[in-house]
Scaffold this motif. Structure first.
Motif, mmCIF file in Angstrom:
data_model
loop_
_atom_site.group_PDB
_atom_site.id
_atom_site.type_symbol
_atom_site.label_atom_id
_atom_site.label_comp_id
_atom_site.label_asym_id
_atom_site.label_seq_id
_atom_site.Cartn_x
_atom_site.Cartn_y
_atom_site.Cartn_z
ATOM 1 N N ASN A 147 0.633 -1.392 -0.165
ATOM 2 C CA ASN A 147 -0.105 -0.205 0.227
ATOM 3 C C ASN A 147 0.857 1.388 -0.162
ATOM 4 N N GLY A 148 1.692 0.936 0.590
ATOM 5 C CA GLY A 148 2.629 2.448 0.903
ATOM 6 C C GLY A 148 3.900 2.889 -0.434
ATOM 7 N N LEU A 149 4.007 1.299 -1.216
ATOM 8 C CA LEU A 149 4.173 1.926 -2.301
ATOM 9 C C LEU A 149 4.009 2.718 -3.454
ATOM 10 N N ARG A 150 2.080 1.909 -3.357
ATOM 11 C CA ARG A 150 1.396 2.477 -4.220
ATOM 12 C C ARG A 150 1.181 3.582 -4.189
ATOM 13 N N ALA A 151 0.855 3.737 -2.772
ATOM 14 C CA ALA A 151 0.602 5.634 -2.597
ATOM 15 C C ALA A 151 2.151 6.366 -3.510
ATOM 16 N N LEU A 152 3.077 5.870 -2.813
ATOM 17 C CA LEU A 152 3.810 6.873 -3.157
ATOM 18 C C LEU A 152 4.319 6.618 -4.324
ATOM 19 N N LEU A 153 4.416 6.022 -5.347
ATOM 20 C CA LEU A 153 4.620 6.359 -6.462
ATOM 21 C C LEU A 153 3.203 7.277 -7.543
ATOM 22 N N ARG A 154 2.500 7.804 -6.598
ATOM 23 C CA ARG A 154 1.631 9.164 -6.655
ATOM 24 C C ARG A 154 2.297 9.980 -6.665
ATOM 25 N N GLN A 155 3.484 10.213 -5.693
ATOM 26 C CA GLN A 155 4.203 10.949 -4.933
ATOM 27 C C GLN A 155 5.609 11.767 -5.601
ATOM 28 N N ASP A 156 5.106 11.385 -7.248
ATOM 29 C CA ASP A 156 6.553 11.612 -8.180
ATOM 30 C C ASP A 156 7.829 11.769 -7.349
ATOM 31 N N PRO A 157 8.144 10.326 -6.871
ATOM 32 C CA PRO A 157 9.803 10.144 -6.255
ATOM 33 C C PRO A 157 10.383 9.762 -7.837
ATOM 34 N N ASN A 158 11.737 10.235 -7.246
ATOM 35 C CA ASN A 158 12.975 10.252 -8.824
ATOM 36 C C ASN A 158 13.563 8.124 -8.379
ATOM 37 N N ILE A 159 13.356 8.140 -6.484
ATOM 38 C CA ILE A 159 14.081 7.848 -6.278
ATOM 39 C C ILE A 159 13.040 6.836 -4.927
ATOM 40 N N ILE A 160 12.767 4.731 -5.029
ATOM 41 C CA ILE A 160 12.421 5.231 -4.163
ATOM 42 C C ILE A 160 12.817 3.932 -3.427
ATOM 43 N N MET A 161 12.698 3.944 -2.088
ATOM 44 C CA MET A 161 13.587 3.096 -1.493
ATOM 45 C C MET A 161 12.462 2.117 -0.601
ATOM 46 N N VAL A 162 12.529 0.543 -0.368
ATOM 47 C CA VAL A 162 10.987 -0.332 0.072
ATOM 48 C C VAL A 162 11.823 -0.840 1.073
ATOM 49 N N GLY A 163 11.914 -0.816 2.859
ATOM 50 C CA GLY A 163 12.369 -1.558 2.903
ATOM 51 C C GLY A 163 12.735 -2.838 3.009
ATOM 52 N N GLU A 164 11.958 -3.322 2.030
ATOM 53 C CA GLU A 164 11.618 -5.231 2.313
ATOM 54 C C GLU A 164 11.474 -5.458 1.228
ATOM 55 N N ILE A 165 11.123 -6.583 0.087
ATOM 56 C CA ILE A 165 10.405 -6.775 -0.633
ATOM 57 C C ILE A 165 9.794 -8.138 0.058
ATOM 58 N N ARG A 166 9.219 -8.852 0.631
ATOM 59 C CA ARG A 166 8.482 -10.444 1.092
ATOM 60 C C ARG A 166 7.447 -10.704 0.532
ATOM 61 N N ASP A 167 6.871 -10.264 -0.590
ATOM 62 C CA ASP A 167 6.283 -10.756 -0.719
ATOM 63 C C ASP A 167 5.147 -10.364 -2.465
ATOM 64 N N ALA A 168 4.211 -11.537 -2.696
ATOM 65 C CA ALA A 168 4.406 -11.762 -4.169
ATOM 66 C C ALA A 168 3.856 -9.565 -4.254
ATOM 67 N N GLU A 169 3.144 -9.276 -4.203
ATOM 68 C CA GLU A 169 2.152 -8.013 -4.680
ATOM 69 C C GLU A 169 3.451 -6.825 -4.635
ATOM 70 N N THR A 170 3.945 -6.462 -2.910
ATOM 71 C CA THR A 170 5.052 -6.016 -3.045
ATOM 72 C C THR A 170 6.758 -5.999 -4.534
ATOM 73 N N ALA A 171 6.220 -7.276 -4.391
ATOM 74 C CA ALA A 171 7.168 -7.696 -5.720
ATOM 75 C C ALA A 171 7.472 -6.547 -7.371
ATOM 76 N N SER A 172 5.591 -6.627 -7.146
ATOM 77 C CA SER A 172 5.598 -6.595 -8.480
ATOM 78 C C SER A 172 4.975 -5.203 -8.460
ATOM 79 N N LEU A 173 5.069 -4.840 -7.357
ATOM 80 C CA LEU A 173 4.633 -3.492 -7.463
ATOM 81 C C LEU A 173 5.851 -2.625 -7.226
ATOM 82 N N ALA A 174 6.868 -3.157 -7.137
ATOM 83 C CA ALA A 174 8.379 -2.670 -7.287
ATOM 84 C C ALA A 174 9.120 -2.918 -8.795
ATOM 85 N N ILE A 175 8.424 -4.295 -9.421
ATOM 86 C CA ILE A 175 9.215 -4.305 -10.752
ATOM 87 C C ILE A 175 8.635 -2.884 -11.372
#
Length: 601
Positions: A397-425
């Protein structure tokens, strides 16, 4: 130093002024014979041009050590030099100057005679510190010069005195802890009773001393473990747990209540795990404590992670990167899109490496946003968000919200599950640079792990830029012992091809001469000492940096096993963690035994 009496006669010095003129300093440096006249004259010209001291210029050029300059200045001023490397200071004298002041201002008391106190200093011209000690003690202060090693030895004695202080504190205060009221045990006490326990002066003193001791010992974690008849306190220092002390069983509820109050947790909740955080400031450090409480059979176990907020920022070479591995990391950081992953088990330094890379990338022309669990260090100009699964705010959810914040660089603390991995890709595909961590045993192992999460191989090869595996090993102290490792002993450590890779790295970085064989390369063992109890102090990373090439992409597309991916990466010049550890063993940074302990974990 061969300074003669005639020179002392040439310069009439007033020691109460505590100043050395540049002309006097130049003459005495020349007379010491430590630096040639040509170098002194050149440094003198540069000092005048830059309006700096000639001593500072010579130190910057590596022609004179700080200790040598101090000795010269002390000689000019007529101040005696004292060697305290092996001297045990009387505790009553040592404690005349509080440890935080001694550490911050590099001044220690070592001898008291009537109304006079002799103090050892690194900078005898530090008049404010001398005056401060004079006012605090009410004694006449006699400054003496010392060196770094002497100061370290005396500061270490503060730690030993703190242990003694803690022992005395437990003996005197434990009996005064009033934990049982009207026949109630600590476990049955109400929230109001627990609050009173937390404010009880002996408990406050015990917890404060326990935390202060951990900071001085440079512990990374504190474990407080209730047992049947006592409470065991352990510190994790340089990655290894050490028994620090045992406390009376009756002190457990009060100590737990005190830590709950500090971390703003529920006092009367004893059946569910709780997490919290608090800060503590000392003269030298500002430390954040991350608190975790877990119910166990004999009570609540407490683990506190120490996060030092005032520490200097790291650099990649300080973390242990070198040679081609360092170049690959820098090359990956120049990318504007894609994924950079750091893999390793818990406690392997992934977060520190991640923050170091973020710090390098943190320039005014980029927007950096993070989603973490928890936020371990606050960074300026970085938008940091902490997940809260209790209210449904996850990494995804946090990563999904970050994408609307116009970032150049995103740091995700940990890729733990399929949903987070898919959003990071997807974030990497849509023009973002994504940094994250993943729990795998090797860099190559991160690739099948992502595939297990449902990431398609063709998406992986188009987004993944670099995977870095790492572990932490303890650093050897200065008094280490050099020894040779013959072919038979090497065969018990690793195969010949691994030592061949180590030799290639040493040759590439010009650390050994062409034609040198492995038999001629030294290794090092720890030597315990008063300053280094087990011969180690501090930690450094061993790494493997896997950068995706066209050959590696082909292997991933064909679902190759991690061993095949690692073999190809080694052909392309990657040092594995074991090989990097052996490389650092030949440099005297760590030992072979320590590397094997870390890599086999």
């Amino acid at each position: 130093m061969r300074a003669a009496i005639h020179l002392a006669a040439r310069y009439t010095l007033h020691t109460n002024s505590m100043q050395v003129s540049e002309s006097e300093l130049k003459e005495f440096i020349l007379d010491s014979g430590l630096v040639s006249r040509k170098d002194v004259d050149a440094a003198d010209e540069e000092a005048k041009r830059k309006k700096q001291s000639i001593g500072d210029i010579l130190i910057a050029q590596g022609l004179l050590s700080s200790d040598s300059l101090r000795r010269i200045k002390a000689y000019v001023l007529g101040i005696p030099f004292v060697n305290l490397k092996d001297k045990k200071i009387d505790l009553n004298v040592l404690s005349l100057i509080p440890e935080p002041i001694a550490r911050t201002h590099s001044i220690v008391a070592f001898k008291k005679d009537g109304n006079s106190l002799e103090v050892a200093m690194l900078d005898t011209e530090d008049l404010p510190s001398i005056d401060s000690v004079r006012k605090t003690t009410g004694l006449k202060i006699l400054p003496r010069l010392t060196d770094d090693e002497s100061l370290k030895n005396v500061l270490l004695q503060y730690q030993k005195s703190l242990k003694e202080e803690f022992g005395d504190l437990i003996t005197t205060e434990a009996g005064r802890i009033n934990l049982i009221k009207d026949g109630q045990s600590g476990d049955e006490a109400s929230g109001e009773d627990l609050k009173k326990m937390a404010e009880d002066l002996p408990i406050v003193r015990i917890v404060d001393t326990l935390l202060r001791h951990a900071i001085i010992q440079k512990a990374s974690d504190i474990h407080i473990e209730p047992m049947e008849t006592e409470v065991l306190v352990r510190y994790r220092i340089d990655g290894v747990l050490h028994d620090a002390m045992t406390l009376p069983r009756t002190a457990a509820p009060g100590i737990t209540a005190r830590i709950k109050v500090l971390a703003n947790l529920k006092l009367d909740e004893k059946r569910l795990p709780q997490d919290g955080r608090f800060k503590m400031e000392t003269e030298a450090d500002k430390v954040s404590f991350r608190v975790s409480l877990l119910p166990t059979y004999y009570g609540e176990k407490i683990v506190m992670r120490l996060l030092r907020e005032t520490g200097e920022g790291f650099t990649l070479d300080v973390l242990g990167f070198h040679g081609s591995g360092l170049e690959r990391v820098h090359q990956s950081m120049k990318q504007t899109t894609g994924i950079i992953l750091i893999s390793g088990p818990t406690g392997s330094g992934k977060t520190t490496t991640l923050y170091t890379i973020l710090d390098i990338l943190n320039t005014p022309d980029v927007n950096i946003s993070t989603v973490e669990d928890p936020i371990e260090y606050q960074m300026k100009r970085v938008n940091q968000t902490q997940v809260n699964p209790a209210i449904g705010f996850t990494f995804a959810n946090g990563l999904r919200a970050l994408l609307r914040q116009d970032p150049n660089i995103i740091m995700v603390g940990e890729i733990r599950d399929a949903e987070t991995a898919s959003l990071a890709i997807n974030a990497a595909l849509t023009g973002h640079l994504v940094l994250s961590t993943i729990h795998t045993n090797s860099a190559a192992g991160a690739i099948p792990r992502l595939m297990d999460m449902g990431v398609e191989p063709f998406l992986l090869v188009s987004t993944l830029r670099m995977v870095m595996g790492q572990r932490l090993v303890r650093r050897l102290c200065d008094g280490k012992e050099q020894y040779a490792l013959d072919a038979m002993e090497r065969s018990k450590v690793a195969s010949d091809d691994k030592f061949d890779n180590v030799m290639k790295a040493l040759l590439e970085e010009k650390l050994v001469k062409e034609g040198t064989t492995m038999d001629k390369v030294p290794f090092y063992k720890p030597v315990p000492s008063a300053q280094c109890e087990d011969g180690y102090s501090g930690r450094i990373g061993i790494h493997e940096v896997l950068m995706l090439s066209s050959a590696l992409r082909e292997l991933i597309l064909h679902n190759a096993a991690p061993d095949a991916i690692e073999a190809q990466a080694r052909k392309e010049g990657m040092l594995t963690m074991l090989e990097d550890g052996l490389y650092k063993s030949t440099r005297g940074i760590t030992s072979v035994e320590e590397v094997l302990r870390a890599v086999s974990e």
